[in-house]
Design a protein around this motif. Structure first.
Motif, PDB file in Angstrom:
ATOM      1  N   CYS A   1       0.843  -1.208   0.000  1.00 40.67           N
ATOM      2  CA  CYS A   1       0.000   0.000   0.000  1.00 40.67           C
ATOM      3  C   CYS A   1       0.868   1.244   0.000  1.00 40.67           C
ATOM      4  N   ALA A   2       1.879   1.244   0.869  1.00 44.35           N
ATOM      5  CA  ALA A   2       2.770   2.400   0.972  1.00 44.35           C
ATOM      6  C   ALA A   2       3.558   2.605  -0.315  1.00 44.35           C
ATOM      7  N   LEU A   3       3.976   1.501  -0.937  1.00 42.85           N
ATOM      8  CA  LEU A   3       4.720   1.591  -2.198  1.00 42.85           C
ATOM      9  C   LEU A   3       3.890   2.273  -3.276  1.00 42.85           C
ATOM     10  N   LEU A   4       2.621   1.863  -3.435  1.00 40.89           N
ATOM     11  CA  LEU A   4       1.776   2.454  -4.472  1.00 40.89           C
ATOM     12  C   LEU A   4       1.451   3.910  -4.146  1.00 40.89           C
ATOM     13  N   ALA A   5       1.237   4.217  -2.864  1.00 49.05           N
ATOM     14  CA  ALA A   5       0.961   5.606  -2.482  1.00 49.05           C
ATOM     15  C   ALA A   5       2.150   6.499  -2.823  1.00 49.05           C
ATOM     16  N   ASP A   6       3.359   6.012  -2.557  1.00 48.59           N
ATOM     17  CA  ASP A   6       4.562   6.780  -2.889  1.00 48.59           C
ATOM     18  C   ASP A   6       4.715   6.926  -4.400  1.00 48.59           C
ATOM     19  N   LEU A   7       4.456   5.849  -5.118  1.00 46.12           N
ATOM     20  CA  LEU A   7       4.631   5.834  -6.568  1.00 46.12           C
ATOM     21  C   LEU A   7       3.794   6.917  -7.242  1.00 46.12           C
ATOM     22  N   PHE A   8       2.515   6.979  -6.859  1.00 46.26           N
ATOM     23  CA  PHE A   8       1.600   7.872  -7.565  1.00 46.26           C
ATOM     24  C   PHE A   8       1.464   9.248  -6.922  1.00 46.26           C
ATOM     25  N   SER A   9       2.254   9.499  -5.871  1.00 43.15           N
ATOM     26  CA  SER A   9       2.338  10.857  -5.331  1.00 43.15           C
ATOM     27  C   SER A   9       3.471  11.631  -6.004  1.00 43.15           C
ATOM     28  N   ARG A  10       4.256  10.946  -6.830  1.00 39.30           N
ATOM     29  CA  ARG A  10       5.341  11.592  -7.559  1.00 39.30           C
ATOM     30  C   ARG A  10       4.777  12.410  -8.729  1.00 39.30           C
ATOM     31  N   PRO A  11       5.570  13.336  -9.249  1.00 36.60           N
ATOM     32  CA  PRO A  11       5.112  14.059 -10.452  1.00 36.60           C
ATOM     33  C   PRO A  11       5.089  13.141 -11.669  1.00 36.60           C
ATOM     34  N   CYS A  12       4.117  13.330 -12.504  1.00 34.18           N
ATOM     35  CA  CYS A  12       4.034  12.597 -13.770  1.00 34.18           C
ATOM     36  C   CYS A  12       4.784  13.418 -14.814  1.00 34.18           C
ATOM     37  N   VAL A  13       5.807  12.812 -15.431  1.00 36.10           N
ATOM     38  CA  VAL A  13       6.695  13.556 -16.322  1.00 36.10           C
ATOM     39  C   VAL A  13       6.836  12.830 -17.662  1.00 36.10           C
ATOM     40  N   ALA A  14       7.394  13.529 -18.628  1.00 34.11           N
ATOM     41  CA  ALA A  14       7.684  12.926 -19.940  1.00 34.11           C
ATOM     42  C   ALA A  14       9.007  12.175 -19.865  1.00 34.11           C
ATOM     43  N   LEU A  15       8.974  10.886 -20.248  1.00 37.22           N
ATOM     44  CA  LEU A  15      10.174  10.060 -20.223  1.00 37.22           C
ATOM     45  C   LEU A  15      10.287   9.264 -21.517  1.00 37.22           C
ATOM     46  N   ALA A  16      11.506   8.882 -21.863  1.00 33.83           N
ATOM     47  CA  ALA A  16      11.722   7.996 -23.003  1.00 33.83           C
ATOM     48  C   ALA A  16      11.322   6.576 -22.612  1.00 33.83           C
ATOM     49  N   PHE A  17      10.681   5.877 -23.529  1.00 32.05           N
ATOM     50  CA  PHE A  17      10.162   4.534 -23.252  1.00 32.05           C
ATOM     51  C   PHE A  17      10.414   3.652 -24.462  1.00 32.05           C
ATOM     52  N   LYS A  18      10.914   2.408 -24.209  1.00 27.95           N
ATOM     53  CA  LYS A  18      11.087   1.426 -25.280  1.00 27.95           C
ATOM     54  C   LYS A  18      10.275   0.192 -24.938  1.00 27.95           C
ATOM     55  N   ASP A  19       9.458  -0.266 -25.874  1.00 24.78           N
ATOM     56  CA  ASP A  19       8.639  -1.453 -25.653  1.00 24.78           C
ATOM     57  C   ASP A  19       9.484  -2.716 -25.549  1.00 24.78           C
ATOM     58  N   GLY A  20      10.624  -2.734 -26.184  1.00 23.58           N
ATOM     59  CA  GLY A  20      11.525  -3.877 -26.152  1.00 23.58           C
ATOM     60  C   GLY A  20      12.921  -3.427 -26.513  1.00 23.58           C
TER      61      GLY A  20
END
Length: 210
Positions: free
Chosen positions: A151-170
């Motif tokens: 519970c604490a992990l998810l609360a911390d995760l989604f309290s962070r700012p949502c930012v633009a990041l590079a992402f690779k599917d594979g």
């Protein structure tokens, strides 16, 4: 727990843990449990029994007993599995003889891992006014399923700012820019914390496939 699933579990000789039963209750309550997780489709007990009859029959599974509870878009079911040793956990039964890994022995770590994967790309949820707050509320609705640390992990995760990041599917994919709470590198590190260090692996096959 849903009566039909309870009957099916008893028929299979499986004693379902309390938190797993709580997830089934939420999944079939009509409240949209884990609705933001992509490629996760809940099965009802009739669909689960059909998966067992067609593919996961215990007589063919070398002492392993599967209770499917959700599918992905390719029809590979997520299952509660009980091994011949009595060890149990959550796994995805993969097609074509691919090795299935028992990486999660508790439903809480499996649920948390699904949201960690989601946190690497929430672009499709960007129509929501506050994605982080919406996902925090979604995580809170899963408290009957989650251990306090998750519970604490998810609360911390989604309290962070949502930012633009590079992402690779594979590894061979071209990078693209997504909206995310964490990078793929942090995803890997977090998943390693949740998964078993040396997960048991096996192929899910009918006898005639061997």
């Amino acid at each position: 727990m849903d009566t039909a699933f309870q009957t099916l579990a008893l028929k299979l000789g499986i004693q379902l843990p309390e938190r797993f039963s709580a997830l089934l209750d939420l999944a079939h309550s009509g409240t949209g449990a884990m609705r933001s997780v992509e490629d996760l489709f809940w099965l009802d007990a009739e669909e689960a029994e059909r998966e067992i009859d067609e593919w996961l029959n215990p007589e063919d599974q070398q002492g392993r007993t599967f209770l499917p509870f959700a599918n992905n878009g390719s029809g590979e079911p997520w299952c509660f599995v009980q091994l011949e040793t009595g060890m149990a956990g959550i796994t995805q039964a993969l097609h074509y003889g691919q090795l299935t890994s028992l990486a999660h022995t508790d439903i809480s770590s499996w649920v948390a891992s699904q949201y960690i994967g989601l946190a690497t790309d929430v672009t499709r949820l960007s129509h929501q006014k506050d994605v982080g707050m919406a996902l925090m509320h979604e995580g809170q609705s899963l408290h009957p399923v989650l251990l306090p640390a998750d519970c604490a992990l998810l609360a911390d995760l989604f309290s962070r700012p949502c930012v633009a990041l590079a992402f690779k599917d594979g590894p061979r994919s071209l990078p693209r820019t997504v909206n995310a709470f964490i990078s793929r590198e942090e995803e890997k590190a977090l998943l390693q914390r949740l998964e078993q260090p040396a997960p048991i692996e096996f192929a899910v096959l009918r006898d005639w496939m061997r």
